[in-house]
Structure formats: C-alpha cells, structure tokens
Design an enzyme around this catalytic site. Structure first.
Site, PDB file in Angstrom:
ATOM      1  NE  ARG A 130      -4.113  -2.311   1.771  1.00  0.00           N
ATOM      2  CZ  ARG A 130      -3.892  -3.240   2.289  1.00  0.00           C
ATOM      3  NH1 ARG A 130      -2.792  -3.507   3.137  1.00  0.00           N
ATOM      4  NH2 ARG A 130      -4.559  -4.558   2.067  1.00  0.00           N
ATOM      5  CE  LYS A 152      -0.093  14.151 -15.124  1.00  0.00           C
ATOM      6  NZ  LYS A 152      -0.351  14.562 -16.604  1.00  0.00           N
ATOM      7  CD  GLU A 194       8.850  17.298 -23.001  1.00  0.00           C
ATOM      8  OE1 GLU A 194       8.331  18.187 -22.722  1.00  0.00           O
ATOM      9  OE2 GLU A 194       8.207  16.239 -23.638  1.00  0.00           O
ATOM     10  CE  LYS A 236       6.067  17.759 -15.061  1.00  0.00           C
ATOM     11  NZ  LYS A 236       6.212  16.470 -15.671  1.00  0.00           N
ATOM     12  CD  GLU A 246      -3.140  16.749 -16.850  1.00  0.00           C
ATOM     13  OE1 GLU A 246      -2.948  15.617 -16.341  1.00  0.00           O
ATOM     14  OE2 GLU A 246      -2.815  17.097 -18.084  1.00  0.00           O
ATOM     15  NE  ARG A 251       0.845  17.609 -14.132  1.00  0.00           N
ATOM     16  CZ  ARG A 251       1.250  16.853 -13.080  1.00  0.00           C
ATOM     17  NH1 ARG A 251       0.561  16.735 -11.617  1.00  0.00           N
ATOM     18  NH2 ARG A 251       2.347  15.749 -13.275  1.00  0.00           N
ATOM     19  CG  ASN A 255      -0.632  18.436 -21.936  1.00  0.00           C
ATOM     20  OD1 ASN A 255       0.222  17.741 -21.620  1.00  0.00           O
ATOM     21  ND2 ASN A 255      -1.806  18.474 -21.615  1.00  0.00           N
ATOM     22  CG  HIS A 258       3.053  17.217 -25.357  1.00  0.00           C
ATOM     23  ND1 HIS A 258       3.966  18.134 -25.208  1.00  0.00           N
ATOM     24  CD2 HIS A 258       4.137  16.002 -24.624  1.00  0.00           C
ATOM     25  CE1 HIS A 258       5.078  17.853 -24.520  1.00  0.00           C
ATOM     26  NE2 HIS A 258       4.927  16.812 -24.157  1.00  0.00           N
ATOM     27  CG  HIS A 262       1.231  13.000 -27.682  1.00  0.00           C
ATOM     28  ND1 HIS A 262       0.343  13.347 -26.464  1.00  0.00           N
ATOM     29  CD2 HIS A 262       2.182  12.454 -26.860  1.00  0.00           C
ATOM     30  CE1 HIS A 262       0.897  13.160 -25.434  1.00  0.00           C
ATOM     31  NE2 HIS A 262       1.934  12.731 -25.735  1.00  0.00           N
ATOM     32  CG  HIS A 293       7.847  12.316 -25.796  1.00  0.00           C
ATOM     33  ND1 HIS A 293       6.658  12.402 -26.152  1.00  0.00           N
ATOM     34  CD2 HIS A 293       7.894  13.396 -24.896  1.00  0.00           C
ATOM     35  CE1 HIS A 293       5.752  13.364 -25.419  1.00  0.00           C
ATOM     36  NE2 HIS A 293       6.763  13.828 -24.625  1.00  0.00           N
TER      37      HIS A 293
HETATM   38  N1  LIG Z   1       5.621  10.843 -15.322  1.00  0.00           N
HETATM   39  C1  LIG Z   1       5.629  11.917 -16.141  1.00  0.00           C
HETATM   40  O1  LIG Z   1       4.997  12.833 -15.657  1.00  0.00           O
HETATM   41  C2  LIG Z   1       6.302  11.529 -17.254  1.00  0.00           C
HETATM   42  C3  LIG Z   1       6.443  12.688 -18.105  1.00  0.00           C
HETATM   43  C4  LIG Z   1       7.172  12.699 -19.401  1.00  0.00           C
HETATM   44  C5  LIG Z   1       7.480  11.338 -19.810  1.00  0.00           C
HETATM   45  N2  LIG Z   1       7.109  10.355 -19.256  1.00  0.00           N
HETATM   46  C6  LIG Z   1       7.236   8.967 -19.538  1.00  0.00           C
HETATM   47  O2  LIG Z   1       8.943   8.697 -19.782  1.00  0.00           O
HETATM   48  C7  LIG Z   1       9.125   7.581 -20.947  1.00  0.00           C
HETATM   49  C8  LIG Z   1      10.172   8.254 -21.560  1.00  0.00           C
HETATM   50  O3  LIG Z   1      11.292   8.339 -20.821  1.00  0.00           O
HETATM   51  P1  LIG Z   1      13.023   8.324 -21.438  1.00  0.00           P
HETATM   52  O4  LIG Z   1      12.918   9.186 -22.631  1.00  0.00           O
HETATM   53  O5  LIG Z   1      13.909   8.650 -20.574  1.00  0.00           O
HETATM   54  O6  LIG Z   1      12.776   6.894 -21.732  1.00  0.00           O
HETATM   55  P2  LIG Z   1      13.566   5.559 -21.382  1.00  0.00           P
HETATM   56  O7  LIG Z   1      13.357   5.434 -19.744  1.00  0.00           O
HETATM   57  O8  LIG Z   1      13.023   4.376 -22.236  1.00  0.00           O
HETATM   58  O9  LIG Z   1      15.135   5.881 -21.776  1.00  0.00           O
HETATM   59  C9  LIG Z   1      15.387   5.889 -22.951  1.00  0.00           C
HETATM   60  C10 LIG Z   1      16.713   5.102 -23.329  1.00  0.00           C
HETATM   61  O10 LIG Z   1      17.829   5.474 -22.619  1.00  0.00           O
HETATM   62  C11 LIG Z   1      18.469   4.471 -22.153  1.00  0.00           C
HETATM   63  N3  LIG Z   1      19.313   5.210 -21.093  1.00  0.00           N
HETATM   64  C12 LIG Z   1      18.636   5.612 -19.820  1.00  0.00           C
HETATM   65  N4  LIG Z   1      19.775   6.369 -19.145  1.00  0.00           N
HETATM   66  C13 LIG Z   1      20.837   6.228 -19.804  1.00  0.00           C
HETATM   67  C14 LIG Z   1      21.993   6.704 -19.897  1.00  0.00           C
HETATM   68  N5  LIG Z   1      22.437   7.560 -18.744  1.00  0.00           N
HETATM   69  N6  LIG Z   1      22.876   6.324 -20.845  1.00  0.00           N
HETATM   70  C15 LIG Z   1      22.663   5.685 -21.664  1.00  0.00           C
HETATM   71  N7  LIG Z   1      21.289   5.319 -21.969  1.00  0.00           N
HETATM   72  C16 LIG Z   1      20.256   5.631 -20.956  1.00  0.00           C
HETATM   73  C17 LIG Z   1      17.438   3.663 -21.556  1.00  0.00           C
HETATM   74  O11 LIG Z   1      17.638   2.375 -21.251  1.00  0.00           O
HETATM   75  C18 LIG Z   1      16.495   3.697 -22.842  1.00  0.00           C
HETATM   76  O12 LIG Z   1      16.857   2.673 -23.867  1.00  0.00           O
HETATM   77  C19 LIG Z   1       7.576   7.351 -21.165  1.00  0.00           C
HETATM   78  O13 LIG Z   1       7.372   6.241 -20.956  1.00  0.00           O
HETATM   79  C20 LIG Z   1       6.785   8.412 -20.968  1.00  0.00           C
HETATM   80  O14 LIG Z   1       5.459   8.165 -20.874  1.00  0.00           O
HETATM   81  C21 LIG Z   1       6.506  10.475 -17.961  1.00  0.00           C
HETATM   82 ZN   LIG Z   2       6.541  15.424 -23.365  1.00  0.00          ZN
END
Ligand SMILES: NC(=O)c1ccc[n+]([C@@H]2O[C@H](COP(=O)([O-])OP(=O)(O)OC[C@H]3O[C@@H](n4cnc5c(N)ncnc54)[C@H](O)[C@@H]3O)[C@@H](O)[C@H]2O)c1
Ligand SMILES: [Zn+2]
Length: 389
Positions: A130, A152, A194, A236, A246, A251, A255, A258, A262, A293
């Site tokens: 929990r 999130k 971003e 942020k 949101e 918030r 976007n 986006h 997207h 992204h």
């Molecule tokens: N929670 C939120 O508010 C929020 C906001 C934006 C995005 N997201 C989520 O974040 C995700 C995308 O995040 P991301 O772009 O970090 O993707 P990711 O976590 O998949 O990382 C991208 C790639 O980089 C590699 N990697 C990570 N750190 C590294 C490093 N230091 N050196 C070399 N490689 C490295 C990972 O293994 C992966 O292959 C999506 O799922 C998205 O939905 C969440």
């Molecule tokens: Zn984004």
C-alpha cells in the site's frame, strides 16, 4: 556544488508548507553523495531498486557499490530496456521480486533510469504494501527535466499509454548529471525539447539562455545542463503545484506542442501507410524514424506556434525563433514534410479520448501561455491548408 530545487508537497499529501528536494549534482562520484542522502533521509532502510538492462550495465555498479559502502542492503530488479517494460505484468514482477527479497514497510524504492523506469518504479512503490517511500535517480535528460517532477507514475495498457497509474510524490530526486555522458546525442536533444517548452510557456530568460549557448547545450556541457535541469524543474514544479491532479487546466500548459507532437510520434512508429507519397519514411535520407518523444514535441511546438498565430492569439515570431533554435541544438524542423491527413486523423483520435473539445496551448508571447479550445477541422485547415487539397 550541487544545485537544489525544492518542490512543494501537496496539501492533501502533507502540510502545505512541506517540500521535497530535487538535488542536481554535476560533480564526479555523485553516487556517494546520493547514498549519503538516502542514509540520512531513510536511516536503516533496505532498498528495492529498479533499473533497466542498459542503465544496469552503465551505471548500476557504482550506485550499488556506494550503497554497499554504507551497509545499505539492496534488492535489485533489472527490467528490459524500453517502453514495453511499462506494463502491469512487469509491475507484478518487480513487486514479487521485492516480496521475495523480504522488503517490508521500512524499505525504500529507488528508480535508477529514464522515464520508463521512473514511471514503473514509482507505480510499484505506490502500491507495494500500500505504498513505500521512493526515490528517483533519473538518468536521461528527459527524466531529469520532466518525468521525475510532478508525481505521475504509471504503466501502459494494451488500449493505450499511461492508462493505469497513480499520483505519488517521491522522498527526493537525485539528478546525477554525469549519467548523461553515456546518453546519445539524439536523446540529449530530445530532453532539450522539453526544456525549450518550459521556457516557451513560462520563462523567456530560460529560452534566451539556451539560444545564447545552443552549441554547449547540444554538446551536453555539464554546468549548463545542470542549470537547465534546475530551471526546468523549478518551472514544472510551480505549474504542477498549482494543479496537482490536472483539474484546473494549469497543468495542461505543459502539453504545449504535445497535441500534434503525439500524433507525429505515433505516426512515426506506425506501419507505412497505403499511400507511399504520404509517408516521410519513403524519403531517401530519412533516418529519423521513429521519432523520439522530444523530437516529435519540437515539431508539435512549431505546429502550435503556427496555429496560435492563425487563431489571432499567438506570438508571431515564435515559429521562426523555435525553428532556428531547434536547428542549433540538433532537433528536427521538418514539420511540413511530415504533416499529412493521416497525422491529423491521429489528432482526432486523441481528441475523442479527451471527451469533447481539443485543448490547445497558445503562447501569446514567449514566457506566457494559455489554453484555447479548437476544432480538429480548424487545426487541419491551418496546418494542411492547400497541401490537403
Ligand atoms: N511521469 C511523467 O510525468 C512523465 C513525463 C514525461 C514522460 N514520461 C514517460 O517517460 C518515458 C520516456 O522516458 P525516457 O525518454 O527517459 O525513456 P527511457 O526510460 O526508455 O530511456 C530511453 C533509453 O535510454 C536508455 N538510458 C537511460 N539512461 C541512460 C544513460 N544515462 N545512458 C545511456 N542510456 C540511457 C534507456 O535504457 C532507454 O533505452 C515514457 O514512458 C513517458 O511516458 C513520464
Ligand atoms: Zn513531453
């Protein structure tokens, strides 16, 4: 010296005056200061750690060693690299591994990795027993400037992205800027998108800083990146604090770029369309697909700037200004080549999910934005114009 941003915890989660820190550390051996921070904030706690295969290979050994040096017991779980790890099945595996490792309510979860690991680790932390406290150690620029702030968490369902999740705030976030040295140039640029977004909607001086030092930003200069991370997180956090769940619309300003972004992102992942003339992947020399992204969001910001002007409310200089900056930091600018009826159809699908009107962020002048309602038909008129006919 590490930078520090204090993020407010929300009234419903704690006293309104309470905060948690994002610590931004650009010096060598940050893992040792991270371990010290953890030991100070959660004395005697065992750690359930989540990471992915790539980050485990590149960065886990030094973090494990630093925790071991402080006699902190770690149960590590390594999930496969990539978005597919954001699933309920993977969440169950992580929770089960922690249970088998004997982690109790006194344990702390640590998510070491990009946004995928952060979203998955935070989600499991929020439901395991929990809820146990958790700490994020974001290792991509995107995770440091965006996904690790705001609380999130979540996983994907077969029906779509981020459809199961929680709002859950961490104990602290430790952004080790040196982890970014192993990140590829495209991933760094995607994270910068971003940052640029945060500047465009809320802080003209942040945008000017990147414009003035675009080459250093592109190259990943650690002191500059640390400053960009700190300033991005500040923005942020401020936006999120005004609208944690949101509900008020504030918030939604995050976007910016986006809506169309997207659609471009998912189009670049899709199978080639039936009409090959409509598909940028058939262009010789296009090696950019699928889009990251952040790359898609950059193109989406160009589209949003154009639409803002067409609505009579947007900054007339924004599109050209962003385009020049994107070129300088290594982000794509080929919006017109990628826009087509299929992309706009994807916007319409997203719109259905948002039940009713399409919220569209308009930057009226750099540093200030508001939300407008817009019809998909209107969007398509502005963006496709003569091209559609
Ligand atoms: N929670 C939120 O508010 C929020 C906001 C934006 C995005 N997201 C989520 O974040 C995700 C995308 O995040 P991301 O772009 O970090 O993707 P990711 O976590 O998949 O990382 C991208 C790639 O980089 C590699 N990697 C990570 N750190 C590294 C490093 N230091 N050196 C070399 N490689 C490295 C990972 O293994 C992966 O292959 C999506 O799922 C998205 O939905 C969440
Ligand atoms: Zn984004």
């Amino acid at each position: 010296m590490a930078l520090r941003v204090d993020v407010p915890l929300f009234a419903e989660a704690a006293g309104a005056d309470r905060t948690y820190p994002i610590i931004i550390d650009a010096e060598a051996q940050a893992e040792e200061r991270f371990a010290a921070e953890l030991a100070a904030r959660a004395p005697g706690a065992r750690v359930g750690l989540v990471t992915d295969t790539t980050v485990a290979r590149l960065h886990l050994p030094r973090f494990s060693a630093a925790l071991a040096a402080r006699q902190i017991a770690v149960t590590p779980v390594v999930v496969p690299d990539g978005e597919t790890s954001k699933s309920l099945a993977r969440a169950e595996e992580v929770a089960e591994a922690w249970a088998r490792g004997g982690l109790d309510r006194g344990a702390v979860a640590v998510a070491l990795g990009g946004g995928v690991v952060g979203d998955l680790g935070g989600f499991v932390a929020s439901i395991y027993l929990r809820g146990i406290p958790y700490v994020q150690v974001p290792t991509t620029l995107l995770a440091q400037v965006d996904s690790s702030v705001g609380g999130k968490t979540g996983v994907n369902l077969p029906s779509g992205k981020n459809l199961a999740g929680t709002f859950y705030q961490p104990l602290f976030v430790y952004a080790d800027i040196t982890t970014l040295q192993t990140l590829g140039a495209r991933d760094r640029a995607a994270g910068l998108a971003e940052v640029i977004k945060h500047g465009a909607i809320a802080d003209v001086s942040l945008l000017e800083l990147i414009e003035g030092r675009a080459a250093a930003a592109r190259a990943g200069d650690p002191a500059l990146i640390a400053e960009l991370v700190a300033r991005s997180c500040t923005i942020k956090a401020r936006v999120v604090a005004a609208d944690e769940r949101e509900t008020s619309g504030t918030r939604a300003l995050l976007n910016f770029g986006h809506t169309v972004g997207h659609a471009l992102e998912s189009a670049s992942h899709a199978e080639p369309t039936t009409d090959p003339r409509n598909d940028p992947r058939n262009d010789p020399g296009n090696d950019q697909d699928p889009l990251r992204h952040g790359e898609a969001v950059a193109l989406g910001m160009l589209a949003a700037a154009r639409v803002g002007v067409a609505l009579g409310a947007g900054d007339a200089t924004l599109e050209a200004r962003l385009e020049a900056l994107f070129a300088a930091v290594g982000l794509p600018t080929d919006l017109d080549r990628r826009l087509n009826a299929e992309v706009l159809a994807r916007v319409a699908v997203d719109k259905k999910r948002a039940h009713g009107g399409l919220g569209f962020v308009v930057v009226e002048r750099v540093g200030s934005a508001h939300l407008e309602r817009i019809q998909v038909a209107q969007l398509s008129d502005v963006l496709l114009g003569t091209k559609a006919r």
